[in-house]
Scaffold this active site. Structure first.
Site, PDB file in Angstrom:
ATOM      1  CB  SER A  43      -1.060  -0.076   1.199  1.00 46.77           C
ATOM      2  OG  SER A  43      -1.989   0.857   0.977  1.00 46.77           O
ATOM      3  CG  ASP A 155      -4.120  -1.771   0.580  1.00 44.30           C
ATOM      4  OD1 ASP A 155      -3.646  -2.441   1.184  1.00 44.30           O
ATOM      5  OD2 ASP A 155      -4.273  -0.557   0.460  1.00 44.30           O
TER       6      ASP A 155
END
Length: 268
Positions: A43, A155
């Protein structure tokens, strides 16, 4: 001076805008001659780590964070798959990485994402780095999932908040894990973005508590008061990362020395 045969890896975790603390951590590592040999990120850790691996100066990266706001990164579309389309940030990532491929990077780098259809950790190490970062930062319900080479990604924090295992798999002898995410306790949640982000953070935290941490050194900057949904606290966030790494530098140096001695003793 680092031993060229002893590779130091940094695993930069996810945490939305709290992840800007990674910039300060890397600045301090460089200050003490501990520039990593291998970088992995999930991320925001993938964003900072990927741009860093492409050669961007950390002070320039820091100044850049002060020059932008959320509106520079957001392109809102019809929220069938996510509130933010992500085209605008993809263009920005392409610029920040110099449109480099993984083969052209200054340092070995990997971005960790989640293969949405398979429900598995995906380690992205081929093609253009900006695309791998875009896949890794695709926070569910906020960013539209990213399609790459026939796969759909969200993510990386969904399955692997701090990609320590990936750094090991890439050949790191010593891994510094930097965790900038939620670590329990009450958090005020106002607004849909904060609710979504914190829901994901709680899930990641629960997973981490049942996962064996294999890092040689763990750094957890005190970022609980930082709002992960806004870049407005970037300066404080980066400063905290820098100061926490500075505070723990003697411990890190001692741990690295001990690990090197152990490695020498284990040689046949």
């Amino acid at each position: 001076m680092q031993d060229e045969h002893f590779k130091i890896g940094v695993a930069l975790g996810g945490g939305a805008f709290r992840g800007l603390a990674h910039i300060g951590v890397l600045q301090t590592l460089e200050k003490y001659g501990l520039k990593p040999d291998i970088v992995t990120g999930t991320s925001m850790g993938a964003l900072v780590g990927g741009v860093y691996a492409c050669g961007m100066d950390l002070r320039l990266m820091e100044r850049f964070c002060y020059s932008i706001s959320e509106k520079d990164l957001v392109d809102v579309g019809h929220p069938r798959e996510g509130l933010i389309v992500g085209n605008r940030i993809e263009v920005l990532l392409r610029t920040l990485t110099g449109n480099k491929t993984f083969e052209q990077a200054n340092l070995p780098f990997a971005a960790v994402a989640t293969d949405l259809e398979l429900g598995e950790r995906a380690v992205l190490r081929e093609g253009w780095i900006y695309q791998a970062i875009r896949a890794s930062i695709s926070i569910p319900a906020i960013f539209r999932p990213y399609k790459l080479a026939g796969r759909t990604y969200v993510d990386g924090g969904v399955v692997d908040r701090v990609p320590i295992t990936t750094a090991r798999e890439m050949g790191a002898d010593f891994v510094i894990g930097v965790d900038v995410g939620y670590h329990g306790g009450p958090v005020p949640c106002e607004g849909i973005i904060k609710v979504i982000l914190h829901s994901l953070e709680v899930m990641e935290w629960q997973i981490m508590q049942h996962t064996v941490n294999t890092a040689d050194f763990n750094l957890v900057p005190a970022l609980a008061h930082i709002n992960p949904a806004t870049i407005s606290q970037a300066e404080e966030c980066i400063r905290i990362g820098r100061e926490e790494m500075e505070r723990r530098m003697p411990e890190l140096q001692e741990t690295i020395t001990r690990k090197k001695q152990q490695a020498l003793a284990d040689e046949p």
